[in-house]
Design an enzyme around this catalytic site. Structure first.
Site, mmCIF file in Angstrom:
data_model
loop_
_atom_site.group_PDB
_atom_site.id
_atom_site.type_symbol
_atom_site.label_atom_id
_atom_site.label_comp_id
_atom_site.label_asym_id
_atom_site.label_seq_id
_atom_site.Cartn_x
_atom_site.Cartn_y
_atom_site.Cartn_z
ATOM 1 N N ASP A 103 -18.090 -51.097 -32.056
ATOM 2 C CA ASP A 103 -17.956 -52.332 -32.812
ATOM 3 C C ASP A 103 -16.613 -52.365 -33.527
ATOM 4 O O ASP A 103 -16.030 -51.318 -33.832
ATOM 5 C CB ASP A 103 -19.083 -52.459 -33.842
ATOM 6 C CG ASP A 103 -20.452 -52.603 -33.191
ATOM 7 O OD1 ASP A 103 -20.494 -52.951 -31.995
ATOM 8 O OD2 ASP A 103 -21.455 -52.354 -33.877
ATOM 9 N N ILE A 104 -16.137 -53.554 -33.855
ATOM 10 C CA ILE A 104 -14.826 -53.690 -34.485
ATOM 11 C C ILE A 104 -14.741 -52.911 -35.788
ATOM 12 O O ILE A 104 -13.674 -52.398 -36.155
ATOM 13 C CB ILE A 104 -14.482 -55.184 -34.707
ATOM 14 C CG1 ILE A 104 -13.013 -55.344 -35.108
ATOM 15 C CG2 ILE A 104 -15.435 -55.825 -35.712
ATOM 16 C CD1 ILE A 104 -12.529 -56.776 -35.103
#
Length: 243
Positions: A103-104
């Site tokens: 995930d970012i």
């Protein structure tokens, strides 16, 4: 065998037009001899090709370990956000892909390669490759919570027949609290579902405040790498992933 201009383009030397100019200006040699034709064929495994005095060594497969920072997406290109390949600025990134996604806002170990078979093997649920995460939580997990997570929990996914698609059994161990006093656990899973770790913790009424991956298979994150730094995998690490 392949065309010289394609070989040079794969190293990011430039466009076909730019490569022709480099060759015209004598910047490219093959086996010590300046070349004049961009479309000549070379043996990439045997011929010695140089560009402006620097040898270009052909590698069929390339393997990297990145310590992914927060705010960077696990993609090959994006028009607005920095990608993990943007961080490999000094490398030939042609055909490279991240092995799965973080995930970012998730940090830590991300493998990057152009070895498609290895990517498939590492990501296939059938191979049950370990993925270990350091998880900082809002509150302590109870023994009952840990037992549920290790047995598998309902994170909202459903099977084709409409029944809950329970996560595979996990392995969880407690760690020491972080600098802010938040509880830390180490979670090993064998799948790669969307936001899986966060959703697993939500399933037992908890919340992930910080997350980083520290291991994939037998390869551990090199703690000497600062966030955003990368290095080549060693031959031993490649062999460990391939076994």
């Amino acid at each position: 065998m392949q065309r010289l201009d394609k070989f040079l383009a794969d190293f990011g030397i430039g466009t076909r037009k730019q490569i022709k100019e480099h060759i015209k200006n004598g910047a490219v040699t093959v086996n010590g001899q300046p070349v004049k034709k961009a479309d000549m064929h070379i043996d990439e495994n045997a011929d010695k090709v140089t560009f402006m005095g620097q040898e270009l060594v052909f590698e069929k497969f390339r393997y990297y370990m990145l310590n992914k920072p927060d705010g960077v997406i696990s993609a090959t290109k994006d028009g607005r956000t920095t990608t993990v390949l943007n961080l490999l600025s000094d490398e030939n990134i042609k055909d490279l892909s991240p092995v799965g996604r973080l995930d970012i806002d998730t940090e830590g170990l991300l493998l990057i390669t152009n070895d498609g078979q290895l990517i498939h093997r590492l990501l296939s649920p059938a191979h049950h490759v370990d993925k270990e995460y350091e998880v900082h939580l809002r509150s302590e997990l109870s023994d009952s919570d840990i037992e549920k997570l290790e047995q598998g929990v309902d994170i909202g996914d459903v099977k084709k027949d409409g029944s809950p698609d329970i996560t595979m059994p996990a392995v969880l161990r407690r760690g020491e609290a972080d600098d802010q006093g938040r509880p830390v656990v180490y979670l090993t899973i064998h799948e790669g579902r969307f936001h899986q770790v966060k959703r697993m913790m939500e399933a037992v009424g908890n919340e992930v405040l910080y997350l980083r991956r520290i291991r994939m298979g037998d390869v551990k994150l090199d703690e000497s790498l600062a966030l955003g730094e990368y290095r080549r995998l060693t031959d031993e690490e490649v062999a460990a992933l391939s076994k």
